[in-house]
Design an enzyme around this catalytic site. Sequence first.
Site: not given
Ligand SMILES: NC(=O)c1ccc[n+]([C@@H]2O[C@H](COP(=O)([O-])OP(=O)(O)OC[C@H]3O[C@@H](n4cnc5c(N)ncnc54)[C@H](O)[C@@H]3O)[C@@H](O)[C@H]2O)c1
Ligand SMILES: O=C(O)C[C@H](O)C(=O)O
Length: 354
Positions: A50-54, A128, A159, A191, A218, A269
């Site tokens: 929950a503290a990450g970018g998404i 990915r 993830s 998507d 994906h 996202m």
């Molecule tokens: N499915 C989709 O369409 C889609 C789209 C965008 C991103 N993503 C994926 O989502 C994931 C997160 O992206 P983001 O930009 O938020 O990354 P980010 O690095 O900004 O945030 C990830 C967060 O996960 C936390 N984290 C790491 N290990 C952990 C653990 N063991 N337990 C709990 N939290 C943990 C980190 O501390 C961080 O706050 C990536 O794998 C990215 O590829 C998927």
């Molecule tokens: O492209 C990525 O790595 C993140 C995500 O899967 C996306 O589609 O934006």
Amino acid sequence: MQSEANFRISKISAHLNPSNFQMGENSMLEQAECRAKGGAPGFKVAILGAAGGIGQSLAMLMKMNPLVSVLHLYDVVNAHGVTADISHMDTGAVVRGFLGQPQLEDALVGMDLVVIPAGVPRKPGMTRDDLFKINAGIVRTLCEGIAKCCPNAIVNLISNPVNSTVPIAAEVFKKAGTYDPKRLLGVTMLDVVRANTFVAEVLGLDPREVSVPVVGGHAGVTILPLLSQVKPPCSFTSEECEYLTKRIQDGGTEVVQAKAGAGSATLSMAYAAVKFADACLRGLRGDANIVECAFVASQVTELPFFATRVRLGRTGAEEIFQLGPMNEYERAGLVEAKKELIASIEKGASFISK
Ligand SMILES: NC(=O)c1ccc[n+]([C@@H]2O[C@H](COP(=O)([O-])OP(=O)(O)OC[C@H]3O[C@@H](n4cnc5c(N)ncnc54)[C@H](O)[C@@H]3O)[C@@H](O)[C@H]2O)c1
Ligand SMILES: O=C(O)C[C@H](O)C(=O)O
């Protein structure tokens, strides 16, 4: 003797101590607990990562969702900071923070829906699948917690690589004896969101009026938009089909390159994740005809997992729709998608079974 007003204020001060953002005696959260119990009925949702970018934007949007009564924010860093921030929003959901592995189980007990955006994102030049090494282990640990603490929760897995992390989660749940394929959904909503946007651009329509089914998986060629099934019905030239299909398949890479090392899509996202989570919650509530695309266990093709349109209900993905009529271009795309998808699925499944 402490006055009623002082007593209330001392409880609020306790709330400002980060250690009280988790469940504990005499914390403000007991009041919040009462509010949650006495307030409008709603669902309990946990965000892991929950503290990450998404995670941060997703947490904010979920706090705004009237279907959510309790929101648990878990991360291995900064969970209390994000919780303090989000908890000041004057919306109904009660927010609680949980930091690090020792608090994972408390974060998960009693949850109806668990959304997982934990893990590392791509940098330019990466696929990915390059994230598998780190994210596979993260997803395994989090899903072990879910199997133990909220085995009946709906899981929305964000993830990457989704094509492998969903099979990983399935194997973890099978091992724990809690697997229900209807409740495990890989989030491919971004998507669809992109497809609606790009198609609307070409057609000169409002994206809210456009609906594009996106099937397969994906990642790259596994993302297969079915442009012949766009609503409202329309037709495209072969150049338009080629342009749109490529742009939708490469949407993630477009953002990764534009961010130039600062991560991948987070805001769009979070928007897509909350749109999908909201659909799952409306399904749980019993609303009729909630249909979205998701990557789920499936018999629509010979592959064990596939993204298609699914109907969301009280028990998750209750109906999985067939692919429908496809044109020659889409049938060729399906062959390519399946080749890559099967390898990613097997890689995920064997990570747990070996
Ligand atoms: N499915 C989709 O369409 C889609 C789209 C965008 C991103 N993503 C994926 O989502 C994931 C997160 O992206 P983001 O930009 O938020 O990354 P980010 O690095 O900004 O945030 C990830 C967060 O996960 C936390 N984290 C790491 N290990 C952990 C653990 N063991 N337990 C709990 N939290 C943990 C980190 O501390 C961080 O706050 C990536 O794998 C990215 O590829 C998927
Ligand atoms: O492209 C990525 O790595 C993140 C995500 O899967 C996306 O589609 O934006």
